[in-house]
Design a protein around this motif. Structure first.
Motif, PDB file in Angstrom:
ATOM      1  N   GLN A   1       0.836  -1.210   0.000  1.00 38.83           N
ATOM      2  CA  GLN A   1       0.000   0.000   0.000  1.00 38.83           C
ATOM      3  C   GLN A   1       0.867   1.255   0.000  1.00 38.83           C
ATOM      4  O   GLN A   1       0.553   2.242  -0.674  1.00 38.83           O
ATOM      5  CB  GLN A   1      -0.952   0.001   1.204  1.00 38.83           C
ATOM      6  CG  GLN A   1      -2.001  -1.100   1.110  1.00 38.83           C
ATOM      7  CD  GLN A   1      -2.991  -1.077   2.256  1.00 38.83           C
ATOM      8  OE1 GLN A   1      -3.964  -0.341   2.219  1.00 38.83           O
ATOM      9  NE2 GLN A   1      -2.747  -1.867   3.277  1.00 38.83           N
TER      10      GLN A   1
ATOM     11  N   ARG B   1      -8.855  -4.995   0.454  1.00 40.16           N
ATOM     12  CA  ARG B   1      -8.184  -5.146   1.760  1.00 40.16           C
ATOM     13  C   ARG B   1      -8.740  -6.358   2.499  1.00 40.16           C
ATOM     14  O   ARG B   1      -7.991  -7.081   3.171  1.00 40.16           O
ATOM     15  CB  ARG B   1      -8.377  -3.883   2.600  1.00 40.16           C
ATOM     16  CG  ARG B   1      -7.548  -2.712   2.095  1.00 40.16           C
ATOM     17  CD  ARG B   1      -7.774  -1.460   2.916  1.00 40.16           C
ATOM     18  NE  ARG B   1      -6.895  -0.407   2.454  1.00 40.16           N
ATOM     19  CZ  ARG B   1      -7.259   0.851   2.252  1.00 40.16           C
ATOM     20  NH1 ARG B   1      -8.513   1.228   2.472  1.00 40.16           N
ATOM     21  NH2 ARG B   1      -6.389   1.746   1.828  1.00 40.16           N
ATOM     22  N   PHE B   2     -10.035  -6.578   2.415  1.00 43.72           N
ATOM     23  CA  PHE B   2     -10.652  -7.730   3.078  1.00 43.72           C
ATOM     24  C   PHE B   2     -10.029  -9.030   2.597  1.00 43.72           C
ATOM     25  O   PHE B   2      -9.660  -9.900   3.396  1.00 43.72           O
ATOM     26  CB  PHE B   2     -12.165  -7.758   2.819  1.00 43.72           C
ATOM     27  CG  PHE B   2     -12.835  -8.994   3.371  1.00 43.72           C
ATOM     28  CD1 PHE B   2     -12.989 -10.136   2.581  1.00 43.72           C
ATOM     29  CD2 PHE B   2     -13.254  -9.030   4.686  1.00 43.72           C
ATOM     30  CE1 PHE B   2     -13.575 -11.296   3.112  1.00 43.72           C
ATOM     31  CE2 PHE B   2     -13.843 -10.180   5.219  1.00 43.72           C
ATOM     32  CZ  PHE B   2     -14.005 -11.308   4.422  1.00 43.72           C
TER      33      PHE B   2
ATOM     34  N   PRO C   1     -13.668   3.613  -2.873  1.00 44.74           N
ATOM     35  CA  PRO C   1     -13.502   3.171  -1.481  1.00 44.74           C
ATOM     36  C   PRO C   1     -14.102   1.804  -1.175  1.00 44.74           C
ATOM     37  O   PRO C   1     -13.512   1.035  -0.405  1.00 44.74           O
ATOM     38  CB  PRO C   1     -14.205   4.266  -0.666  1.00 44.74           C
ATOM     39  CG  PRO C   1     -14.129   5.481  -1.512  1.00 44.74           C
ATOM     40  CD  PRO C   1     -14.236   5.000  -2.921  1.00 44.74           C
ATOM     41  N   TYR C   2     -15.264   1.479  -1.770  1.00 50.29           N
ATOM     42  CA  TYR C   2     -15.860   0.181  -1.487  1.00 50.29           C
ATOM     43  C   TYR C   2     -15.002  -0.939  -2.072  1.00 50.29           C
ATOM     44  O   TYR C   2     -14.752  -1.949  -1.413  1.00 50.29           O
ATOM     45  CB  TYR C   2     -17.307   0.093  -2.008  1.00 50.29           C
ATOM     46  CG  TYR C   2     -17.960  -1.202  -1.573  1.00 50.29           C
ATOM     47  CD1 TYR C   2     -18.070  -2.278  -2.444  1.00 50.29           C
ATOM     48  CD2 TYR C   2     -18.394  -1.360  -0.256  1.00 50.29           C
ATOM     49  CE1 TYR C   2     -18.621  -3.488  -2.018  1.00 50.29           C
ATOM     50  CE2 TYR C   2     -18.941  -2.560   0.181  1.00 50.29           C
ATOM     51  CZ  TYR C   2     -19.058  -3.612  -0.705  1.00 50.29           C
ATOM     52  OH  TYR C   2     -19.577  -4.813  -0.272  1.00 50.29           O
TER      53      TYR C   2
ATOM     54  N   ARG D   1     -11.867  -0.771  -2.630  1.00 53.63           N
ATOM     55  CA  ARG D   1     -10.650  -0.807  -1.818  1.00 53.63           C
ATOM     56  C   ARG D   1     -10.879  -1.655  -0.566  1.00 53.63           C
ATOM     57  O   ARG D   1     -10.034  -2.478  -0.184  1.00 53.63           O
ATOM     58  CB  ARG D   1     -10.223   0.603  -1.406  1.00 53.63           C
ATOM     59  CG  ARG D   1      -9.701   1.438  -2.540  1.00 53.63           C
ATOM     60  CD  ARG D   1      -9.842   2.911  -2.196  1.00 53.63           C
ATOM     61  NE  ARG D   1      -8.796   3.378  -1.307  1.00 53.63           N
ATOM     62  CZ  ARG D   1      -7.591   3.730  -1.723  1.00 53.63           C
ATOM     63  NH1 ARG D   1      -7.287   3.681  -2.987  1.00 53.63           N
ATOM     64  NH2 ARG D   1      -6.695   4.141  -0.855  1.00 53.63           N
ATOM     65  N   ALA D   2     -12.030  -1.444   0.058  1.00 48.61           N
ATOM     66  CA  ALA D   2     -12.354  -2.215   1.268  1.00 48.61           C
ATOM     67  C   ALA D   2     -12.430  -3.710   0.950  1.00 48.61           C
ATOM     68  O   ALA D   2     -11.994  -4.549   1.743  1.00 48.61           O
ATOM     69  CB  ALA D   2     -13.662  -1.723   1.893  1.00 48.61           C
ATOM     70  N   GLN D   3     -12.998  -4.053  -0.197  1.00 44.71           N
ATOM     71  CA  GLN D   3     -13.074  -5.464  -0.592  1.00 44.71           C
ATOM     72  C   GLN D   3     -11.675  -6.018  -0.847  1.00 44.71           C
ATOM     73  O   GLN D   3     -11.351  -7.139  -0.439  1.00 44.71           O
ATOM     74  CB  GLN D   3     -13.932  -5.634  -1.850  1.00 44.71           C
ATOM     75  CG  GLN D   3     -15.391  -5.236  -1.669  1.00 44.71           C
ATOM     76  CD  GLN D   3     -15.971  -5.709  -0.347  1.00 44.71           C
ATOM     77  OE1 GLN D   3     -16.033  -6.898  -0.057  1.00 44.71           O
ATOM     78  NE2 GLN D   3     -16.368  -4.774   0.496  1.00 44.71           N
TER      79      GLN D   3
ATOM     80  N   GLU E   1       0.932   4.180  -2.801  1.00 43.21           N
ATOM     81  CA  GLU E   1       0.641   5.582  -2.484  1.00 43.21           C
ATOM     82  C   GLU E   1       1.757   6.517  -2.933  1.00 43.21           C
ATOM     83  O   GLU E   1       1.514   7.663  -3.283  1.00 43.21           O
ATOM     84  CB  GLU E   1       0.379   5.728  -0.976  1.00 43.21           C
ATOM     85  CG  GLU E   1      -0.973   5.131  -0.569  1.00 43.21           C
ATOM     86  CD  GLU E   1      -1.193   5.055   0.929  1.00 43.21           C
ATOM     87  OE1 GLU E   1      -0.469   5.744   1.684  1.00 43.21           O
ATOM     88  OE2 GLU E   1      -2.104   4.308   1.357  1.00 43.21           O
TER      89      GLU E   1
END
Lengths: 219, 221
Positions: free
Chosen positions: B72, B96-97, B89-90, B92-94, B76
């Motif tokens: 990450q 990361r999950f 963002p959603y 990204r969350a998936q 960045e």
């Protein structure tokens, strides 16, 4: 578009507390739903089929799982106020490292403190104190883990505080005497409305842990 | 100005591979330093005092530890070249999950697959097969875990592919190729990327190294 946010949670969960705090930091309206972990709701099982755990954040019908991931999501979606992660990539990496450290090390160690007895508990207590000391050393003289501003690592750690009296009771020690600077940090965090509103009464947590301990340590 | 990046790593580490792939994806020059895990360097112990593990990324003298955090960080710093995390963002969350799922579920069983025997090894096999099933299902008919683009979850898992032959031989996990054709196609697709082809070690080399270790250090076989 309406922002519908539901949080499936369990009141004493130090992980759920993180997500509650993050939502409140951002001023996000959300519906809190208490789960009975012995009888998980169909919604929970549907929204978190892999781990079947709380907290589950449901935003406009779509689930985000794992508390640390939820906190980052909330920070990215509601980026207009109270930033949670720092803007500098190196500082962000450090914040992520310490939240990961807490997840990898603190949970298992604290569990031994209240769920075991005898030698196993003594060993767990020793580990637990070591980990808190490491965190206290990382905090140093800063007001918060990230420096001047309340943020990611503070959110990751503060919920564990509500379990401190339980640890002290069952393993017979004083956390404040081991890590006084950390307790000073706790008191500072508790002054924030998002934290005060999101943390349960530690006395109630101790009652809960007391009941739970009976299952693991029959007296 | 040269970026001065040093990576302390171990050639067969599926975690180190993640960071190497990310650096290659961004076209970033770095100095690779091989660690002897039985005799860790003072630099490693100084830069990662908490976990004392590889990989350690050292950028301008400052350490970043934990492979997913390193990936990450790299993404960045160099956001315009081959983005690794999605912008939504959603999504990204998936991403990361699933990277977190891989970390949580593979670390212990994958070690047991090659370092244990008997019941412990059998239990690890069952756990690993569950992981493969879940990932196979999550991949579905997509080219990559995130959809059309190579990204975080692919980077998180592809290194394990270089260990499949070792698991098959040493743990009798016959045979991943037959049972999970979608995952194998996905791995082949990933290997077409230069960053992956350059990074993944030869599967036979991993097998030989582990077989030797089992015999000489663990006294198995």
């Amino acid at each position: 578009m309406a922002n519908e946010v539901i949080l499936l949670d369990f009141w004493p969960s130090m992980f759920g507390m993180r997500t509650r705090i993050a939502l409140r930091e951002k001023g996000v309206e959300f519906e809190y739903r208490e789960e009975d972990l012995r009888n998980k709701s169909p919604l929970l099982l549907q929204m978190n089929p892999i781990h079947k755990k709380i907290p589950v954040l449901i935003h406009n019908g779509k689930p985000v799982n794992e508390s640390i991931i939820q906190v980052q999501y909330i920070d990215e979606v509601w980026s207009h106020k109270n930033p949670i992660l720092p803007s500098d990539p190196y500082q962000r990496a450090q914040a992520r490292f310490w939240a990961d450290f807490i997840d990898k090390k603190l949970y298992d160690a604290q569990r031994k403190v209240w769920a075991t007895k005898g030698e196993e508990q003594e060993a767990g207590k020793k580990d637990f104190i070591e980990i808190l000391k490491t965190l206290e050393s990382e905090l140093g003289d800063k007001p918060y883990f990230g420096g001047d501003d309340f943020g990611y690592v503070d959110i990751a750690l503060i919920g564990f505080y509500t379990w401190f009296p339980a640890y002290e009771k069952f393993a017979n020690f004083s956390i404040e005497s081991e890590v006084p600077k950390l307790i000073a940090w706790v008191k500072k965090c508790l002054q924030r409305e998002s934290v005060a509103k999101s943390l349960p009464d530690p006395e109630k947590v101790t009652e809960f842990v007391s009941e739970l301990r009976k299952k693991f340590v029959p007296e | 100005m040269a970026e001065e990046i040093i990576l302390l790593d171990y050639w067969a580490s599926m975690f180190g591979m993640r960071t190497r792939i990310a650096l290659e994806e961004k076209g970033v020059k770095y100095e690779y330093r091989e660690e002897d895990l039985s005799n860790k360097s003072p630099l490693l112990l100084e830069m990662n005092p908490i976990h004392k593990k590889i990989p350690v990324l050292i950028h301008k003298g400052k350490p970043i530890c934990e492979s997913i955090i390193q990936v990450q960080y790299i993404d960045e710093l160099w956001p315009d070249t081959n983005p690794i995390l999605p912008s939504d963002p959603y999504q990204r969350a998936q991403a990361r999950f699933w990277a977190d799922y891989i970390d949580k579920k593979t670390y212990v069983p994958c070690k047991s697959l090659w370092s244990e025997t008997g019941e412990k090894q059998e239990a690890a096999k069952m756990e690993f097969i569950e992981v493969l099933k879940t990932l196979d299902s999550e991949l579905g008919d997509k080219s990559f875990f995130g959809g059309n683009e190579f990204g975080l979850v692919d980077i998180a898992f592809i290194g394990f592919y270089s260990w499949f032959r070792t698991y098959e031989e040493v743990a009798n996990l016959l045979t991943i190729v037959e049972k999970f054709p979608k995952l194998i196609s996905w791995a082949q697709r990933c290997l077409k990327r230069e960053s992956v082809a350059k990074t993944l070690p030869d599967s036979d080399k991993v097998l030989k190294s582990i077989s030797d270790h089992r015999k000489t250090v663990l006294g198995i076989d």
